[in-house]
Design a protein around this motif. Sequence first.
Motif, mmCIF file in Angstrom:
data_model
loop_
_atom_site.group_PDB
_atom_site.id
_atom_site.type_symbol
_atom_site.label_atom_id
_atom_site.label_comp_id
_atom_site.label_asym_id
_atom_site.label_seq_id
_atom_site.Cartn_x
_atom_site.Cartn_y
_atom_site.Cartn_z
ATOM 1 N N ASP A 345 -12.132 87.207 6.541
ATOM 2 C CA ASP A 345 -12.015 88.559 6.019
ATOM 3 C C ASP A 345 -10.838 89.213 6.721
ATOM 4 O OD1 ASP A 345 -12.979 89.138 8.565
ATOM 5 O OD2 ASP A 345 -15.060 89.316 7.859
ATOM 6 N N ASP A 346 -10.802 90.546 6.721
ATOM 7 C CA ASP A 346 -9.651 91.221 7.318
ATOM 8 C C ASP A 346 -9.587 91.045 8.831
ATOM 9 O OD1 ASP A 346 -8.929 92.096 4.861
ATOM 10 O OD2 ASP A 346 -9.962 94.028 5.019
ATOM 11 N N GLY A 347 -10.712 90.723 9.437
ATOM 12 C CA GLY A 347 -10.717 90.712 10.902
ATOM 13 C C GLY A 347 -10.942 89.379 11.561
ATOM 14 N N ALA A 348 -11.493 88.367 10.867
ATOM 15 C CA ALA A 348 -11.874 87.147 11.571
ATOM 16 C C ALA A 348 -11.892 85.953 10.631
ATOM 17 C CB ALA A 348 -13.243 87.321 12.218
ATOM 18 N N LEU A 349 -11.688 84.781 11.244
ATOM 19 C CA LEU A 349 -11.858 83.501 10.569
ATOM 20 C C LEU A 349 -13.230 82.946 10.966
ATOM 21 C CD1 LEU A 349 -10.806 80.924 9.056
ATOM 22 C CD2 LEU A 349 -9.938 80.173 11.299
ATOM 23 N N ARG A 350 -13.998 82.501 9.990
ATOM 24 C CA ARG A 350 -15.340 81.985 10.249
ATOM 25 C C ARG A 350 -15.379 80.511 9.867
ATOM 26 N NH1 ARG A 350 -18.499 86.459 11.103
ATOM 27 N NH2 ARG A 350 -17.573 88.418 10.369
ATOM 28 N N LEU A 351 -15.768 79.702 10.830
ATOM 29 C CA LEU A 351 -15.918 78.268 10.633
ATOM 30 C C LEU A 351 -17.392 77.911 10.767
ATOM 31 C CD1 LEU A 351 -13.021 77.063 12.982
ATOM 32 C CD2 LEU A 351 -12.921 77.260 10.504
ATOM 33 N N ARG A 352 -17.901 77.187 9.787
ATOM 34 C CA ARG A 352 -19.296 76.749 9.861
ATOM 35 C C ARG A 352 -19.355 75.249 9.572
ATOM 36 N NH1 ARG A 352 -23.491 79.270 5.769
ATOM 37 N NH2 ARG A 352 -22.911 77.426 4.533
ATOM 38 N N ILE A 353 -19.918 74.513 10.499
ATOM 39 C CA ILE A 353 -20.043 73.063 10.361
ATOM 40 C C ILE A 353 -21.525 72.719 10.430
ATOM 41 C CG2 ILE A 353 -19.407 70.805 11.272
ATOM 42 C CD1 ILE A 353 -17.435 73.835 12.376
ATOM 43 N N ASP A 354 -22.053 72.119 9.341
ATOM 44 C CA ASP A 354 -23.471 71.776 9.239
ATOM 45 C C ASP A 354 -23.625 70.276 9.041
ATOM 46 O OD1 ASP A 354 -24.899 74.439 9.188
ATOM 47 O OD2 ASP A 354 -23.495 74.731 7.523
ATOM 48 N N ASP A 355 -24.723 69.751 9.586
ATOM 49 C CA ASP A 355 -25.134 68.394 9.233
ATOM 50 C C ASP A 355 -26.628 68.421 8.939
ATOM 51 O OD1 ASP A 355 -26.776 67.059 11.641
ATOM 52 O OD2 ASP A 355 -25.220 68.331 12.513
ATOM 53 N N ASP A 356 -27.114 67.380 8.297
ATOM 54 C CA ASP A 356 -28.511 67.345 7.854
ATOM 55 C C ASP A 356 -29.467 66.768 8.889
ATOM 56 O OD1 ASP A 356 -27.556 68.335 5.467
ATOM 57 O OD2 ASP A 356 -27.280 66.335 4.600
ATOM 58 N N GLY A 357 -28.932 66.240 9.999
ATOM 59 C CA GLY A 357 -29.810 65.703 11.030
ATOM 60 C C GLY A 357 -30.481 64.418 10.575
ATOM 61 N N PRO A 358 -31.440 63.935 11.316
ATOM 62 C CA PRO A 358 -31.948 64.475 12.582
ATOM 63 C C PRO A 358 -31.123 64.003 13.769
ATOM 64 C CG PRO A 358 -33.195 62.547 11.970
ATOM 65 C CD PRO A 358 -32.204 62.753 10.852
ATOM 66 N N ALA A 359 -31.396 64.584 14.942
ATOM 67 C CA ALA A 359 -30.706 64.169 16.155
ATOM 68 C C ALA A 359 -31.165 62.777 16.565
ATOM 69 C CB ALA A 359 -30.986 65.172 17.285
ATOM 70 N N THR A 360 -30.223 62.020 17.134
ATOM 71 C CA THR A 360 -30.548 60.654 17.558
ATOM 72 C C THR A 360 -30.525 60.468 19.059
ATOM 73 O OG1 THR A 360 -28.210 60.027 17.402
ATOM 74 C CG2 THR A 360 -29.579 59.702 15.444
ATOM 75 N N GLY A 361 -30.066 61.485 19.808
ATOM 76 C CA GLY A 361 -29.983 61.346 21.264
ATOM 77 C C GLY A 361 -30.659 62.497 21.955
ATOM 78 N N ALA A 362 -30.984 62.288 23.215
ATOM 79 C CA ALA A 362 -31.659 63.337 23.987
ATOM 80 C C ALA A 362 -30.760 64.534 24.219
ATOM 81 C CB ALA A 362 -32.128 62.766 25.327
ATOM 82 N N ASP A 363 -29.416 64.297 24.175
ATOM 83 C CA ASP A 363 -28.501 65.408 24.415
ATOM 84 C C ASP A 363 -27.966 66.007 23.116
ATOM 85 O OD1 ASP A 363 -27.040 63.262 23.603
ATOM 86 O OD2 ASP A 363 -25.400 63.526 25.048
ATOM 87 N N ALA A 364 -28.693 65.818 22.036
ATOM 88 C CA ALA A 364 -28.220 66.344 20.761
ATOM 89 C C ALA A 364 -28.238 67.844 20.692
ATOM 90 C CB ALA A 364 -29.067 65.759 19.630
ATOM 91 N N GLY A 365 -28.893 68.498 21.622
ATOM 92 C CA GLY A 365 -28.896 69.957 21.607
ATOM 93 C C GLY A 365 -27.572 70.561 21.974
ATOM 94 N N GLY A 366 -26.611 69.750 22.465
ATOM 95 C CA GLY A 366 -25.267 70.269 22.722
ATOM 96 C C GLY A 366 -25.086 70.901 24.062
ATOM 97 N N SER A 367 -25.628 70.299 25.119
ATOM 98 C CA SER A 367 -25.477 70.863 26.455
ATOM 99 C C SER A 367 -24.332 70.224 27.218
ATOM 100 C CB SER A 367 -26.781 70.677 27.252
ATOM 101 O OG SER A 367 -27.109 69.292 27.351
ATOM 102 N N GLY A 368 -23.532 69.369 26.551
ATOM 103 C CA GLY A 368 -22.453 68.670 27.236
ATOM 104 C C GLY A 368 -21.176 69.483 27.269
ATOM 105 N N ASN A 369 -20.066 68.777 27.620
ATOM 106 C CA ASN A 369 -18.782 69.452 27.761
ATOM 107 C C ASN A 369 -18.183 69.846 26.424
ATOM 108 O OD1 ASN A 369 -18.802 69.231 30.562
ATOM 109 N ND2 ASN A 369 -17.937 67.160 30.494
ATOM 110 N N GLY A 370 -18.588 69.176 25.341
ATOM 111 C CA GLY A 370 -18.005 69.488 24.041
ATOM 112 C C GLY A 370 -18.265 70.909 23.612
ATOM 113 N N LEU A 371 -19.517 71.313 23.616
ATOM 114 C CA LEU A 371 -19.844 72.688 23.234
ATOM 115 C C LEU A 371 -19.267 73.685 24.227
ATOM 116 C CD1 LEU A 371 -23.513 72.475 21.904
ATOM 117 C CD2 LEU A 371 -21.430 72.962 20.624
ATOM 118 N N ALA A 372 -19.279 73.325 25.510
ATOM 119 C CA ALA A 372 -18.689 74.230 26.510
ATOM 120 C C ALA A 372 -17.203 74.429 26.232
ATOM 121 C CB ALA A 372 -18.895 73.661 27.911
ATOM 122 N N GLY A 373 -16.506 73.340 25.872
ATOM 123 C CA GLY A 373 -15.085 73.467 25.551
ATOM 124 C C GLY A 373 -14.854 74.329 24.323
ATOM 125 N N MET A 374 -15.700 74.171 23.304
ATOM 126 C CA MET A 374 -15.555 75.009 22.108
ATOM 127 C C MET A 374 -15.747 76.484 22.452
ATOM 128 S SD MET A 374 -17.185 72.973 18.854
ATOM 129 C CE MET A 374 -18.784 72.593 19.553
#
Length: 412
Positions: A345-374
């Motif tokens: 819109d006039d003020g922001a770019l919105r990015l949405r990335i979805d997947d259908d799941g399910p998670a396959t690993g214990a760290d699928a909640g995103g507590s690693g460096n990837g989400l921290a970097g984002m």
Amino acid sequence: MDGEQGVRGGGPARWWRQGPSWWDRTGGERRGTRWPWPSTVLLTAFVLAGSRFAESEQVGERAPLDTFARVLLVTGSGLLLWRHRQPVLVVFGTAAAAMLYLGAGYPYGPVFLTVALACFTAIVAGHRKAAWTALGMLWVGHVLVAHWLYQWLPPSRDSAVPWGQEGVIAAWTVAIVAVSELARTRRDQWARERAERAQAARRRADEERLRIARELHDVLAHSISVINVQAGVGLALLDADPEQARTALTTIKAASKEALGEVRQVLDTLRTPGDAPRAPAPGLDRLPELVSQAAGAGLTVEVEGTAPPLPPGADLAAFRIVQEALTNVVRHSGSRHAHVRLAHDDGALRLRIDDDGPATGADAGGSGNGLAGMRERAAALGGTIEAGPRPDGGFRVLAVLPLKVKAKEDDR
């Protein structure tokens, strides 16, 4: 670089901003190992010559200089050799020598100069109370001698000193203290400025290391994830379907080549800071290439919407966020389908990335460096990142990046 050049550059501007090195605390410690012979010898000669001149101007009013007077003058000046090592001892010693000199009735002259220099050094070194006490004792002692003890002290037939003269001496005392305090305040200000510049330099270095770590993580995590998936496919189909295995190996080669190129670009910026990069930083214009790489890893990606023209920093951040989100789908999700939606819109770019799941690993909640970097990339632009499981069992990453950054860059 600007800060470094400012420190290395010379001239009066640098001297006024940073201050002379001999007022620095560390500089004082280094200087304290040296004896200030030249200044002390010159000051001693000046005090002896000035007192001799004062004697000729005060004949009949004060006692003539003798051996004891010269010993007091040399002692008071000689103590200044220790002014950087023992400032408290020196300020009291010079005050005592001056008090004995005046109490013996010798001529007024530059004897106070040694006390002033000792007081200045003590205050600048941080011994304010000692300097004030020594000056106060000298002034009180002079008042006692000039208005009471003069009757029993030389020269004979001496009279009390006018109180107006005491006011002049008090004014000089206040002036010495004021100048010394001003010098100490300025020295402390320079020390704070130096500390702030050093802290800012360390902060810039930390931010640069964090930026490089993010770049390397995003490049390597994505490429190695693709390589890992394709290597598994190649091993599984090596005997049953050699042609498909060949395709997997081709994908591995392309992904590794791209990763090496981007890593080389990051390392080149380290080796030659300030130079323009040899290749442009990736942006959302390379989104089709990213979708193709994901397809090579067995992930189908649908893209909806388009992004407006973005400044390089925001464009790179948006690309890396999408790249990391798709990498997490490949690594941590059982879904082979992802959906990327771009909206603005006039003020922001919105990015949405979805997947259908399910998670396959214990760290699928995103507590690693990837989400921290984002999150760090978005925060650096004033944006936000929201990441978490969806009610239907999938996972969603929602990034909001302000478009006002572009206006700021255009202004520059």
